[in-house]
Design a protein around this motif. Structure first.
Motif, PDB file in Angstrom:
ATOM      1  N   THR A 177       0.855  -1.186   0.000  1.00  0.00           N
ATOM      2  CA  THR A 177       0.000   0.000   0.000  1.00  0.00           C
ATOM      3  C   THR A 177       0.889   1.233   0.000  1.00  0.00           C
ATOM      4  OG1 THR A 177      -0.158   0.123   2.417  1.00  0.00           O
ATOM      5  CG2 THR A 177      -1.822  -1.191   1.284  1.00  0.00           C
ATOM      6  N   ASN A 180      -0.300   7.596   2.233  1.00  0.00           N
ATOM      7  CA  ASN A 180      -1.530   8.382   2.099  1.00  0.00           C
ATOM      8  C   ASN A 180      -1.504   9.535   3.097  1.00  0.00           C
ATOM      9  OD1 ASN A 180      -2.996   5.229   1.857  1.00  0.00           O
ATOM     10  ND2 ASN A 180      -3.047   6.671   0.170  1.00  0.00           N
ATOM     11  N   TYR A 351      -6.572  -1.500   7.551  1.00  0.00           N
ATOM     12  CA  TYR A 351      -6.710  -1.470   6.095  1.00  0.00           C
ATOM     13  C   TYR A 351      -5.545  -2.161   5.371  1.00  0.00           C
ATOM     14  CZ  TYR A 351      -4.982   0.878   1.910  1.00  0.00           C
ATOM     15  OH  TYR A 351      -4.340   1.156   0.739  1.00  0.00           O
ATOM     16  N   PHE A 355      -6.134  -5.576   3.312  1.00  0.00           N
ATOM     17  CA  PHE A 355      -5.980  -5.561   1.851  1.00  0.00           C
ATOM     18  C   PHE A 355      -5.146  -6.772   1.424  1.00  0.00           C
ATOM     19  CE2 PHE A 355      -3.015  -4.452  -1.634  1.00  0.00           C
ATOM     20  CZ  PHE A 355      -3.914  -4.655  -2.664  1.00  0.00           C
ATOM     21  N   GLY A 660     -12.478   3.970   1.168  1.00  0.00           N
ATOM     22  CA  GLY A 660     -11.977   2.705   0.621  1.00  0.00           C
ATOM     23  C   GLY A 660     -11.846   2.796  -0.888  1.00  0.00           C
ATOM     24  N   HIS A 663      -8.833   4.942  -1.625  1.00  0.00           N
ATOM     25  CA  HIS A 663      -7.573   4.230  -1.400  1.00  0.00           C
ATOM     26  C   HIS A 663      -7.342   3.175  -2.481  1.00  0.00           C
ATOM     27  CE1 HIS A 663      -7.340   6.257   2.406  1.00  0.00           C
ATOM     28  NE2 HIS A 663      -6.269   5.592   2.759  1.00  0.00           N
ATOM     29  N   ALA A 664      -8.418   2.583  -2.943  1.00  0.00           N
ATOM     30  CA  ALA A 664      -8.268   1.534  -3.951  1.00  0.00           C
ATOM     31  C   ALA A 664      -7.916   2.117  -5.312  1.00  0.00           C
ATOM     32  CB  ALA A 664      -9.554   0.716  -4.061  1.00  0.00           C
ATOM     33  N   ILE A 723     -13.763   1.683   5.848  1.00  0.00           N
ATOM     34  CA  ILE A 723     -12.599   1.711   4.946  1.00  0.00           C
ATOM     35  C   ILE A 723     -11.797   0.417   4.954  1.00  0.00           C
ATOM     36  CG2 ILE A 723     -11.167   2.884   6.688  1.00  0.00           C
ATOM     37  CD1 ILE A 723      -9.379   3.824   4.516  1.00  0.00           C
ATOM     38  N   PRO A 727     -11.147  -1.475   0.128  1.00  0.00           N
ATOM     39  CA  PRO A 727     -10.103  -1.495  -0.903  1.00  0.00           C
ATOM     40  C   PRO A 727      -9.854  -2.906  -1.443  1.00  0.00           C
ATOM     41  CG  PRO A 727      -9.437  -0.073   0.893  1.00  0.00           C
ATOM     42  CD  PRO A 727     -10.686  -0.785   1.352  1.00  0.00           C
ATOM     43  N   ALA A 731     -10.298  -4.132  -5.250  1.00  0.00           N
ATOM     44  CA  ALA A 731      -9.203  -4.771  -5.996  1.00  0.00           C
ATOM     45  C   ALA A 731      -9.662  -6.125  -6.536  1.00  0.00           C
ATOM     46  CB  ALA A 731      -7.976  -4.930  -5.102  1.00  0.00           C
ATOM     47  N   LEU A 745      -1.768  -0.913  -3.998  1.00  0.00           N
ATOM     48  CA  LEU A 745      -2.770   0.145  -4.082  1.00  0.00           C
ATOM     49  C   LEU A 745      -2.086   1.505  -4.091  1.00  0.00           C
ATOM     50  CD1 LEU A 745      -5.627  -1.126  -1.736  1.00  0.00           C
ATOM     51  CD2 LEU A 745      -5.348  -1.422  -4.210  1.00  0.00           C
ATOM     52  N   PRO A 746      -2.721   2.490  -4.753  1.00  0.00           N
ATOM     53  CA  PRO A 746      -3.967   2.386  -5.498  1.00  0.00           C
ATOM     54  C   PRO A 746      -3.763   1.744  -6.869  1.00  0.00           C
ATOM     55  CG  PRO A 746      -3.077   4.588  -5.739  1.00  0.00           C
ATOM     56  CD  PRO A 746      -2.156   3.858  -4.796  1.00  0.00           C
TER      57      PRO A 746
END
Ligand SMILES: Cc1cc2nc3c(=O)[nH]c(=O)nc-3n(C[C@H](O)[C@H](O)[C@H](O)COP(=O)(O)OP(=O)(O)OC[C@H]3O[C@@H](n4cnc5c(N)ncnc54)[C@H](O)[C@@H]3O)c2cc1C
Ligand code: FES
Ligand code: FES
Lengths: 755, 172, 330
Positions: A177, A180, A351, A355, A660, A663-664, A723, A727, A731, A745-746
């Motif tokens: 990831t 962010n 998260y 993920f 979410g 972020h995705a 959230i 994601p 995905a 991600l993203p």
């Protein structure tokens, strides 16, 4: 009794917010206010060799330029916030503490002037010379076992090595990831004013109590001499929980100038003077039998931290308890790079790890040729697999059943790329499980004062950051005490109020709510006792009821709370309590009170674990030519115990789901690896979802009763549940639409154009 | 390494006053002020007129929090120099409700549909939404999504914002 | 923001005089200029506010051309029925740009002259030849997903970010100017310069030149035109790649084509290569693809912007197919 809890009460602050009357910290400008601006550095590591503030100081209207040269020892050290050790600062590193530069965009000066325009210009005119040394920012520039890697945490159950060797199928993949940034729409302003040696500082805060301790310590004054005011917070998401150094600098400038000072911070500066969600890498091995029973789960995590502080985000405590994993091995570690210290951001521990795991589960379902939802349902644990404890409650299966129905999951065709709209648009459907630990906060005080007009004021130094705290606490106080909701007012966001907790880890409802509940119960008891006396004949309190501000006896006698209170000695009923969460270790309770530390416990408790769960479903629509991904429907069904206000809860859950999606599909702070700095530091470059990115968002909560979790039966997690898994669901949906599995991600259009 | 020379494009200054007199109508009231030419309309409204309902989220045109109406059209007060808005008619969130406190239908809809969380983007959303409906750009959900995309909401109250705006558009 | 002097002008002559003073810049809607002044990217000594100049606002149409005054607002032009009906790519490239608030403020003249969104140019402190000649180009060495794959040089790879310019360059618009020497008309394709080694000189305008209008010839090409834009966010974002296309088809064969590219080049980019690929062939998915490939045959990727070369052709393909259907809406 009027039902107030569990009903969709309108936010008590809604009218203030739609009229522009809600006063956020920057909305208050006392007469004589001076304006401040920051200058930030341009190198990523090294030291300042010369700083020339002359040009700035000569500018008419400039009052002060603070740099490391003249800060002196007026400002003391500050401790990094960690749940275990204490501290309240976002980082222990004071940017003006010395000539040292540890990250790009570090504060190098603060300029104060008569107007905002002059202050900004002064900041611009400060000339700094540096001696620069090479810096590193990205995990990709470090070997996974580079020196300096710090092991934080790990779980070990059974024997994964043997299980992996013997398993029918194994998915062994790396996921990642990105960095962010929280980007609340309200920037991190601060406005300070000293009066008679006492500081009053307005700062958007998720933790006014902690902020007060931090400022007192750093400014060398007592806690009583600091008042932190934060009545409304324009979004925090974790970024406004710990004290940021510019808050201290603003207070120091106001102290030197003996005038109110208000600091404005630019959007660009927000990317470097505060925390962020660190980049993470994951190595997951997930194994199963041929009929889809999980046999082993291994998960290694590596995240960024700074060279100043060690940030621990142990997310596999959550993932390891999601399914029936007979063998578990996890290792979480971090490594310091040349950044400001990262921190908590909505679903911080959950998260990234979810993920990785929920992508791996989807990959495993493909290998096994099993429906991905079915695979999850097949691995429902009877007890949590790490310590063999029971769940306080767990309704993941119900969430999936209801979510699948709302989404129409049974119409899904399994083969990737097999679903298309009439215009050729590729359609992908994915799902993922949301899991969020129930955390409890520390010691919390609460005061309720009922006046002779029968109206109550609830006071606690908690915060409403958009999460509905004003409303929820009013509901709890009204229903528990027997007053009408309209007669209850709540005061928050002021450290002079009875001591509250950080708005963090979705624990406010459970812990602050429990404090207000205890407080309101005591008010109710005292009102009933007073009524029993008032009704004359000694009468069992049990025969009395109270609701809507009226006490009634079985035989028809009645009296209003207003009348009762008017008759009390001073015409008021004031009750203040100290709530200590039942499972809080005694020494933790003490340190919270003494040092103002941040305490959070959970999700493992002596005889059970407590988690909220949810099932997420996502539809993506992919243009067959350009491969641009657009969100279709999102469905989230959650089990969070008792829902105290569905209107507010559903809004928070939907907001989380939209995070979410962001972020995705778009949110990413780009790192310049050579220069060790963030690149896209504005809202045109760092994309958060806009209205047009989002289509239908359907949220439901299932009925769930949980007597173990807390007195209110509210598991919470509402602020973050949305959230944590969306994601992964997205995905998985992108894979289903395109056949391309993206493990970082993203997911940008770049990823879908290969081949 | 050194920071860039701030004076790089400097030329000798022209003879000109430090401040300019500007006439504006703000929420129906005529006002005359002396401003530094650098002062944006957003800073003027907030710091000089104490109309703090209008919010500053970026000062770069990238968030929409500062949306006000200028001569009846929605605009970003952070990118308007006050000097250049001379004679303009400005309307802010403070002017939307009736003097007796009766909410504007758009404000009522935002309350009714819970189209807000932290509330920081809300004044900008509402000013934008009011104009969006007047422009005729709220005829469908997708219309609203598109034409309200200049107002970011980090709390992501978008679905409820769409409901609120649509309800006002439909009741017209 | 650095202090500056300010003059509001009420006639073109006054405008021309004021704006030819050293360090002067013209202020129209301010959505580029005020932003960059606050960000320490542009620092004019003198601002010449032309927003109230009479007669530079509004759309005029004859049978042979469309004329858009330089002070017309993007929002007004985007919704103008004449533009939407007969110049659809123009309307679409405006509708898909920025936000309604920005479009309400921003002028057509300012839009053409907007500055790159290259993050290094905008951050105010990174080495950048466009902002500070001779300091180097940070994008050439750093993350360059936003950088140009067409038209870049060793000194600069900053993308021209505008949408409208893509349609204007495709449909052979011209720009009307007021210059020191009087009124002048310039093909829009000649307004922006190639980067070469002077990235700070973006246009062929001389100090003091004022853009007064753009005109677009009416033609069957533009009447059925389409504009396609792909960005990381559905709205309120600059293009990763965009394309304007217009075609005429007779007896199933493309007889003329116009293709403009956006988000991928250092200036508004006309692709004669794509046009040549289409003319004389039937419009099919394959010829549209071939046009896309041709448009990017000379493209050169840096580290992270290969996406522009993979996405760009597909955007051209989609724009051509839509133009083939007479400019159907996105
Ligand atoms: C957040 C945001 C998002 C955006 N998104 C997009 C997008 O997606 N697509 C897109 O195309 N654009 C986008 N833009 C850019 C926007 O369209 C431009 O800023 C705008 O069109 C500029 O017009 P203006 O009138 O405001 O120009 P100003 O800012 O006033 O001026 C811009 C430049 O042009 C010069 N100038 C202006 N008018 C004249 C004239 N008549 N003669 C000579 N010189 C002149 C000025 O001196 C200045 O150098 C976005 C802008 C923002 C802030
Ligand atoms: S403050 Fe004006 S757009 Fe963000
Ligand atoms: S309500 Fe918080 S940003 Fe919109």
């Amino acid at each position: 009794m009027t039902k107030i809890l569990g009903t969709p009460v309108v936010r008590t602050d809604a009218v203030a917010k739609v009229t522009g009357q809600a006063a956020y910290v920057a909305d208050h400008t006392p007469a004589g206010t001076l304006h401040a601006a920051l200058a930030t550095g341009t190198i990523s590591r090294g030291r300042i060799t010369a700083i020339d503030a002359g040009g700035a100081e000569r500018l008419p209207g400039v009052r002060l330029v603070l740099t490391h040269r003249n800060l002196g020892d007026a400002v003391k050290e500050g401790q990094f916030l960690t749940p275990v050790l204490g501290g309240q600062f976002q980082t222990s590193f004071n940017p003006l503490g010395s000539d040292e530069i540890r990250y790009s965009g570090q504060i190098v000066a603060l300029a104060v002037a008569d107007t905002p325009e002059i202050a900004e210009e002064a900041a611009r005119l400060i000339r700094v010379e540096y001696e620069e040394v090479p810096a590193v920012i990205a995990l990709a520039d470090l070997a996974p076992d580079a020196p300096g890697r710090i092991d934080l945490h790990g779980l070990q159950t059974g024997d994964t090595a043997t299980a992996l060797a013997e398993s029918h199928v194994v998915v062994d993949r790396e996921y990642a990831t990105s960095v962010n940034h929280h980007n609340p729409i309200e920037p991190f302003h601060a406005a300070a004013l000293w009066q008679d040696g006492r500081l009053e500082i307005r700062v958007p805060s998720q933790w006014v109590t902690g902020e007060r301790f931090a400022l007192a310590g750093a400014l060398g004054v007592t806690e009583e001499d600091v008042r932190v005011v934060s009545p409304y917070v324009g979004g925090g998401f974790g970024s406004k929980g710990a004290t940021l150094w510019h808050t201290v600098l603003t207070a120091e400038a106001a102290r030197r100038l003996d005038a109110p000072v208000k600091l404005s911070i630019t959007r660009r500066q927000m990317f470097t003077i505060a925390s962020f969600r660190p980049e993470s890498r994951h190595w997951v091995r997930l194994a199963a039998t041929s009929d889809g029973r999980f046999t082993a789960y291994e998960h290694e995590v590596l995240t960024q931290t700074s060279r100043s502080d060690v940030l621990a985000l142990p997310g596999t405590d959550n993932t390891a308890r999601l399914y029936a994993f007979p063998n578990i091995h996890t290792r979480e570690s971090t490594i310091g790079v040349d950044v400001n210290t990262p921190g908590f951001m909505r679903g911080p521990l959950e998260y990234p790890e979810l993920f990785a795991l929920e992508s791996a589960v989807d990959e495993l379902a493909m290998v096994l040729d099993v429906d991905p939802m079915e695979l999850r349902l097949r691995n429902e644990p009877a007890k949590e697999p790490v310590e063999g404890l029971r769940y306080s409650s767990r309704s993941l299966q119900e969430c999936y059943r209801r979510g699948a129905e709302l989404f129409g999951w049974h119409r899904r065709r399994a083969r990737p790329g097999s679903m298309r709209d009439s215009d050729g648009t590729l359609i992908g459907w994915g799902c993922a499980s949301a899991s969020y630990p129930v955390f409890e906060g520390g010691v919390c005080d609460s005061r309720i004062t009922v006046g002779s007009d029968g109206r109550a004021l609830v006071e606690v130094a908690s915060q409403d950051i958009g999460t509905g705290t004003y409303t929820l606490l009013a509901q709890i106080a009204a229903e528990t005490s027997g007053l009408a909701l309209a007669d209850v007012r709540v005061a928050l966001g002021d450290s002079d109020l009875p001591r509250g907790l950080a708005t963090a880890a979705s624990s406010t409802t459970g812990t602050v709510g429990a404090a207000v509940h205890e407080n309101a119960r005591s008010v109710r008891e005292q009102l009933l006792a007073a009524a029993a006396v008032r009704f004359g004949r000694p009468r069992a309190v049990e025969d009395l009821t109270i609701s809507d501000g009226v006490v009634r006896a079985g035989d028809g006698l009645r009296i209003t709370v207003a009348e009762l209170v008017a008759d009390l000695p001073r015409g008021v009923l004031a009750v203040e309590i100290r709530h200590t969460p039942p499972r809080l270790p005694a020494e933790m309770a003490q340190t919270t009170l003494r040092d103002g530390t941040f305490n959070i416990t959970g999700p493992a408790r002596p005889d059970h674990v407590a988690f909220s769960y949810g099932a997420n479903f996502a539809e993506v629509r992919v243009d067959p030519v350009t491969r641009q991904v657009r969100m279709g429907r999102m469905v989230g069904v959650f089990a969070v115990g008792r829902v105290l206000n569905p209107r507010i809860a559903h809004g928070l859950l939907a907001g989380g789901m939209i995070w979410g999606a962001g972020h995705a599909l778009m949110e990413k702070t780009v790192m310049d690896r050579d220069r060790a700095r963030f690149v896209n530091t504005d809202l045109a470059g760092y994309h958060i979802a806009a209205n047009a990115d989002i289509s239908d968002v359907i949220v439901e909560t299932v009925d769930e009763h949980d007597d173990l979790v807390n007195v209110l039966g509210a598991k919470g997690g509402v602020g973050e549940m949305g959230i944590v898994a969306m994601p992964a669901a997205i995905a998985n949906a992108v894979f289903h639409a395109t056949g391309v599995r993206v493990r970082r991600l993203p997911i940008l259009v770049d990823d879908l154009l290969i081949g | 390494m050194t920071t860039p020379d701030p004076e790089r494009t400097s030329h000798p200054p022209l003879e000109a006053p430090d401040t300019f007199q500007v006439n504006l109508t703000v929420n129906g009231t005529a006002r005359t002020v002396d401003v530094d030419p650098r002062t944006t309309l957003l800073t003027l409204l907030r710091e000089r007129f104490d109309l703090t309902g209008t919010k500053a989220g970026c000062h770069q045109g990238t968030c929409g929090a500062c949306t006000v109406h200028v001569d009846g059209r929605r605009a970003l007060s952070c990118l308007i120099l006050t000097v250049s808005a001379d004679d303009a008619e400005i309307r802010t969130i403070e002017d939307l409700a009736e003097p007796d406190g009766t909410l504007h239908p758009m404000q009522r809809a935002f309350v009714e549909f819970d189209a807000l969380q932290c509330g920081f983007c809300t004044p900008g959303q509402i000013m934008s939404a009011e104009a969006c409906v007047r422009e005729g750009n709220a005829e469908s959900d997708d219309d609203v999504r598109e034409y309200m995309s200049g107002n970011l909401c980090r709390c992501s109250a978008y679905p409820n914002i769409v409901r609120a705006v649509r309800s006002v558009a439909e009741s017209r | 923001m650095r202090p500056f002097t300010y003059a509001r002008v009420s006639s073109l002559n006054e405008a021309a005089r004021e704006s030819s003073r050293p360090g002067a810049m013209v202020l129209a809607g301010g959505t580029t200029l005020v932003d960059l002044m606050r960000g320490n990217v542009l620092a004019p000594d003198h601002l010449v506010d032309i927003r109230r100049l009479p007669g530079l606002d509004g759309v005029e149409e004859t049978g042979t051309w469309l004329r858009i005054g330089a002070l017309s607002r993007m929002a007004d032009v985007a919704t103008d029925e004449r533009v939407r009906a007969r110049y659809p790519a123009i309307a679409e490239s405006l509708r898909l740009a920025a936000s309604q608030q920005v479009r309400n403020m921003a002028t057509i003249g300012g839009n053409l002259l907007q500055r790159t969104r290259c993050p290094y140019y905008r951050d105010g402190d990174s080495p950048c030849n466009k902002r500070e000649p001779g300091t180097g180009c940070s994008a050439l060495a750093g993350p360059d997903r936003d950088s140009a794959v067409l038209g870049g040089s060793e000194s600069c790879v900053a993308v021209y970010p505008g949408d409208l310019g893509v349609s204007l360059v495709a449909f052979e618009a011209s720009v009307e100017l007021l210059s020191a020497g009087g009124p002048k008309t310039l093909p829009f394709a000649e307004l922006h310069r190639d980067v070469a080694d002077e990235p700070e000189r973006e246009t062929t305008l001389s100090p003091g030149d004022i853009v007064t209008a753009v005109t677009i010839p009416n033609s069957a090409l533009v009447r059925g035109s389409a504009y396609v834009k792909v960005a990381d966010r559905a709205r309120y974002a600059f293009a990763i790649a965009s394309a304007a296309a217009g075609l005429t088809i007779e007896d199933g064969v493309v007889t003329a084509a116009r293709v403009g590219l956006g988000g991928v080049a250092t200036r508004p980019w006309r692709s004669h290569e794509a046009e040549a690929e289409l003319v004389g062939r039937p419009l099919t998915a394959d010829t549209a693809k071939a046009a896309g490939r041709a448009a990017f045959a000379a493209a050169r990727a840096g580290r992270d912007n290969a996406v522009k070369i993979t996405l760009g052709p597909r955007v051209v393909e989609q724009a051509c197919l839509r133009a083939g259907q007479g400019g159907e809406r996105a």
